[in-house]
Design a protein around this motif. Structure first.
Motif, PDB file in Angstrom:
ATOM      1  N   ARG A  51       0.808  -1.216   0.000  1.00 51.71           N
ATOM      2  CA  ARG A  51       0.000   0.000   0.000  1.00 51.71           C
ATOM      3  C   ARG A  51       0.839   1.262   0.000  1.00 51.71           C
ATOM      4  O   ARG A  51       0.360   2.340  -0.375  1.00 51.71           O
ATOM      5  CB  ARG A  51      -0.920   0.003   1.222  1.00 51.71           C
ATOM      6  CG  ARG A  51      -1.925  -1.154   1.234  1.00 51.71           C
ATOM      7  CD  ARG A  51      -2.713  -1.143   2.528  1.00 51.71           C
ATOM      8  NE  ARG A  51      -3.634  -2.273   2.594  1.00 51.71           N
ATOM      9  CZ  ARG A  51      -4.392  -2.562   3.646  1.00 51.71           C
ATOM     10  NH1 ARG A  51      -4.317  -1.796   4.743  1.00 51.71           N
ATOM     11  NH2 ARG A  51      -5.197  -3.606   3.617  1.00 51.71           N
ATOM     12  N   ARG A  52       2.073   1.151   0.429  1.00 48.74           N
ATOM     13  CA  ARG A  52       2.951   2.324   0.508  1.00 48.74           C
ATOM     14  C   ARG A  52       3.739   2.574  -0.768  1.00 48.74           C
ATOM     15  O   ARG A  52       4.504   3.530  -0.847  1.00 48.74           O
ATOM     16  CB  ARG A  52       3.925   2.156   1.673  1.00 48.74           C
ATOM     17  CG  ARG A  52       3.266   1.834   2.999  1.00 48.74           C
ATOM     18  CD  ARG A  52       4.233   2.001   4.140  1.00 48.74           C
ATOM     19  NE  ARG A  52       5.405   1.137   4.015  1.00 48.74           N
ATOM     20  CZ  ARG A  52       5.518  -0.052   4.602  1.00 48.74           C
ATOM     21  NH1 ARG A  52       4.517  -0.526   5.323  1.00 48.74           N
ATOM     22  NH2 ARG A  52       6.614  -0.777   4.457  1.00 48.74           N
ATOM     23  N   LYS A  54       4.295   3.292  -4.875  1.00 48.08           N
ATOM     24  CA  LYS A  54       3.718   3.959  -6.040  1.00 48.08           C
ATOM     25  C   LYS A  54       4.636   3.716  -7.232  1.00 48.08           C
ATOM     26  O   LYS A  54       5.823   4.048  -7.199  1.00 48.08           O
ATOM     27  CB  LYS A  54       3.559   5.457  -5.790  1.00 48.08           C
ATOM     28  CG  LYS A  54       2.935   6.204  -6.956  1.00 48.08           C
ATOM     29  CD  LYS A  54       2.809   7.678  -6.649  1.00 48.08           C
ATOM     30  CE  LYS A  54       2.196   8.428  -7.838  1.00 48.08           C
ATOM     31  NZ  LYS A  54       2.085   9.888  -7.563  1.00 48.08           N
ATOM     32  N   SER A  56       5.595   3.954 -11.474  1.00 50.19           N
ATOM     33  CA  SER A  56       5.463   4.720 -12.715  1.00 50.19           C
ATOM     34  C   SER A  56       6.326   4.055 -13.779  1.00 50.19           C
ATOM     35  O   SER A  56       7.288   3.346 -13.478  1.00 50.19           O
ATOM     36  CB  SER A  56       5.865   6.186 -12.518  1.00 50.19           C
ATOM     37  OG  SER A  56       7.216   6.283 -12.100  1.00 50.19           O
ATOM     38  N   VAL A  75       9.736   3.025  -8.739  1.00 47.84           N
ATOM     39  CA  VAL A  75       8.869   2.801  -7.579  1.00 47.84           C
ATOM     40  C   VAL A  75       9.309   3.713  -6.441  1.00 47.84           C
ATOM     41  O   VAL A  75      10.502   3.894  -6.200  1.00 47.84           O
ATOM     42  CB  VAL A  75       8.896   1.311  -7.155  1.00 47.84           C
ATOM     43  CG1 VAL A  75      10.310   0.844  -6.861  1.00 47.84           C
ATOM     44  CG2 VAL A  75       7.991   1.090  -5.955  1.00 47.84           C
ATOM     45  N   GLU A  76       8.328   4.301  -5.777  1.00 44.59           N
ATOM     46  CA  GLU A  76       8.568   5.166  -4.625  1.00 44.59           C
ATOM     47  C   GLU A  76       7.856   4.587  -3.406  1.00 44.59           C
ATOM     48  O   GLU A  76       6.722   4.116  -3.502  1.00 44.59           O
ATOM     49  CB  GLU A  76       8.075   6.591  -4.898  1.00 44.59           C
ATOM     50  CG  GLU A  76       8.786   7.274  -6.056  1.00 44.59           C
ATOM     51  CD  GLU A  76       8.260   8.676  -6.297  1.00 44.59           C
ATOM     52  OE1 GLU A  76       7.443   9.149  -5.473  1.00 44.59           O
ATOM     53  OE2 GLU A  76       8.655   9.293  -7.299  1.00 44.59           O
ATOM     54  N   ASN A  77       8.526   4.667  -2.273  1.00 45.72           N
ATOM     55  CA  ASN A  77       7.992   4.136  -1.018  1.00 45.72           C
ATOM     56  C   ASN A  77       7.664   5.296  -0.085  1.00 45.72           C
ATOM     57  O   ASN A  77       8.554   6.043   0.316  1.00 45.72           O
ATOM     58  CB  ASN A  77       9.027   3.199  -0.370  1.00 45.72           C
ATOM     59  CG  ASN A  77       8.518   2.562   0.901  1.00 45.72           C
ATOM     60  OD1 ASN A  77       7.344   2.690   1.256  1.00 45.72           O
ATOM     61  ND2 ASN A  77       9.398   1.870   1.604  1.00 45.72           N
ATOM     62  N   SER A  78       6.393   5.440   0.232  1.00 45.01           N
ATOM     63  CA  SER A  78       5.952   6.533   1.105  1.00 45.01           C
ATOM     64  C   SER A  78       5.891   6.130   2.569  1.00 45.01           C
ATOM     65  O   SER A  78       5.511   6.939   3.414  1.00 45.01           O
ATOM     66  CB  SER A  78       4.565   7.019   0.666  1.00 45.01           C
ATOM     67  OG  SER A  78       3.614   5.968   0.732  1.00 45.01           O
ATOM     68  N   LEU A 155      -2.439  -2.665 -10.414  1.00 44.34           N
ATOM     69  CA  LEU A 155      -2.490  -1.220 -10.680  1.00 44.34           C
ATOM     70  C   LEU A 155      -3.094  -0.981 -12.047  1.00 44.34           C
ATOM     71  O   LEU A 155      -2.707  -1.617 -13.026  1.00 44.34           O
ATOM     72  CB  LEU A 155      -1.089  -0.616 -10.605  1.00 44.34           C
ATOM     73  CG  LEU A 155      -0.316  -0.899  -9.305  1.00 44.34           C
ATOM     74  CD1 LEU A 155       1.062  -0.270  -9.368  1.00 44.34           C
ATOM     75  CD2 LEU A 155      -1.075  -0.369  -8.100  1.00 44.34           C
ATOM     76  N   ASP A 157      -3.040   1.662 -14.071  1.00 43.08           N
ATOM     77  CA  ASP A 157      -2.417   2.596 -15.005  1.00 43.08           C
ATOM     78  C   ASP A 157      -1.820   1.841 -16.193  1.00 43.08           C
ATOM     79  O   ASP A 157      -1.132   0.828 -16.027  1.00 43.08           O
ATOM     80  CB  ASP A 157      -1.321   3.404 -14.311  1.00 43.08           C
ATOM     81  CG  ASP A 157      -1.885   4.311 -13.222  1.00 43.08           C
ATOM     82  OD1 ASP A 157      -3.093   4.603 -13.293  1.00 43.08           O
ATOM     83  OD2 ASP A 157      -1.128   4.693 -12.314  1.00 43.08           O
TER      84      ASP A 157
END
Length: 394
Positions: A51-52, A54, A56, A75-78, A155, A157
């Motif tokens: 869930r964390r 994202k 592209s 990938v980015e981890n929030s 996802l 997109d």
């Protein structure tokens, strides 16, 4: 989703529970209860980790068939902590062109995704067929840390990719044939400008020559006006019609002929774009008849290549209507039909609309019909696949 390892783990735990119940052995029951802990822990970790994240995707907008394609996943981890062992599965699906419905899956592995630094991974693909492709949706999953339970997130997109036809090489015979005015019709030519030609010599000044053409150093030596002489560049209007026809029970040879004529049309577009200043009319007679005309600019090349990439062979006759519309445009340049079958312009059944229209009937004399089925493209065009094979062999 439970993994294969998790299935074995459950079987062992079930065996222990059954043994404890049969034997009434309390220590085995305690062991079975202890084995539930890792399952719950694995489930809790995998549910929260994805869930964390994202994702592209970065890719080139277009590529030619057979050329390597590089696609970058970022990938980015929030979240606060790192996420480990993430598998991203990308899907490449043909949505238009000769191979509609063809799919290919590619998996990308991320060993660790830190919480503050974007991670990127690049994978290489080679799309062998032209057409419009859709990338995605992306499926990401992880089974870290124990590998007993895997969480998969889909996802939605997607990205579009246009795969251009293979670009081959046009021979000098083709260029001479296009520039030759043997048909007796005046070609539509445009001079690019006074100074756009190549400088090739000097001559005496004539009335009407611009002053900026004067070569002052030679004028002083000869004591008479001498001007530079330029070779004027001119190009012809070209009309290309692609007759993408196959029989109801198409053979491999017919499909290969369609690919060759589409590749040759794309090569003509690429060749004219290098010259610049040309006017072109391009028509595709296939399952979907399309046409495009205008000055061969960068935008025109993109539209033309996209149109050729999406050509789908047809079992019905669409060439008659395509030729009629091309002749009605009113241009006086060459009209070249690239066909995958054996036909003659004198066939009044196939070209019924053209022969019945008295306004364009007189224009048939400037039409060239080139059939790949008769081998008429061999001396005019070298296929891109053949060029690549020669490079690899050398």
């Amino acid at each position: 989703m439970i993994t294969r390892e998790g299935t074995y783990y459950l079987l062992v735990m079930t065996f222990i529970v059954i043994g404890a119940m049969i034997r009434n052995f309390q220590l085995l029951m305690v062991l079975a209860c202890m084995m539930v802990g890792p399952l719950l822990y694995n489930w809790r970790v995998v549910q929260g980790s994805l869930r964390r994240l994202k994702f592209s995707r970065k890719l080139s907008h277009s590529v030619c068939a057979g050329d390597p394609l590089l696609i970058e996943l970022c990938v980015e981890n929030s979240g606060r902590g790192s996420v480990y062992a993430v598998v991203a599965c990308d899907v490449i699906e043909a949505v238009d062109g000769p191979k509609i419905g063809e799919t290919r899956d590619v998996e990308v592995f991320f060993a660790r995704v830190r919480n503050s630094t974007p991670e990127t991974s690049t994978y290489r693909a080679r799309v062998q067929h032209r057409g419009r492709y859709r990338l995605g949706p992306l499926e990401v999953s992880t089974a870290f840390p124990l590998g007993l339970i895997r969480n998969t997130l889909r996802l939605g997109d997607t990205d579009d990719l246009v795969v251009y036809p293979r670009i081959g090489r046009l021979t000098p015979i083709w260029r001479r044939m296009i520039q030759d005015d043997r048909s007796g019709y005046a070609a539509s030519r445009r001079t690019h400008g006074m100074h756009e030609g190549d400088f090739y010599g000097l001559r005496e000044w004539r009335t009407g020559d611009p002053k900026q053409w004067i070569h002052w150093r030679t004028t002083a030596k000869r004591n008479q006006l001498v001007v530079r002489q330029f070779e004027k560049q001119s190009e012809q209007d070209v009309t290309i019609i692609v007759d993408a026809w196959v029989s109801p029970r198409s053979t491999a040879a017919e499909e290969a002929s369609v690919e060759r004529i589409v590749s040759m049309a794309a090569s003509v577009v690429a060749d004219l774009s290098a010259v610049g200043g040309c006017q072109m009319y391009l028509a595709c007679a296939g399952a979907k008849s399309k046409n495009l005309h205008g000055s061969v600019s960068q935008a025109f090349v993109h539209e033309a290549m996209t149109m050729l990439a999406e050509v789908t062979p047809a079992t019905h006759d669409a060439i008659d209507r395509a030729l009629l519309e091309a002749l009605r445009v009113g241009r006086t340049g060459k009209v070249v039909i690239l066909s995958s079958r054996k036909l003659e312009l004198s066939d009044t059944n196939t070209f019924q609309q053209v022969w019945n229209d008295h306004t364009v009937r007189s224009e048939i004399g400037r039409v060239m019909y080139l059939s790949d089925a008769r081998g008429e493209l061999e001396n005019l065009f070298i296929d891109g696949a053949q060029i690549n094979a020669e490079k690899e062999s050398s």
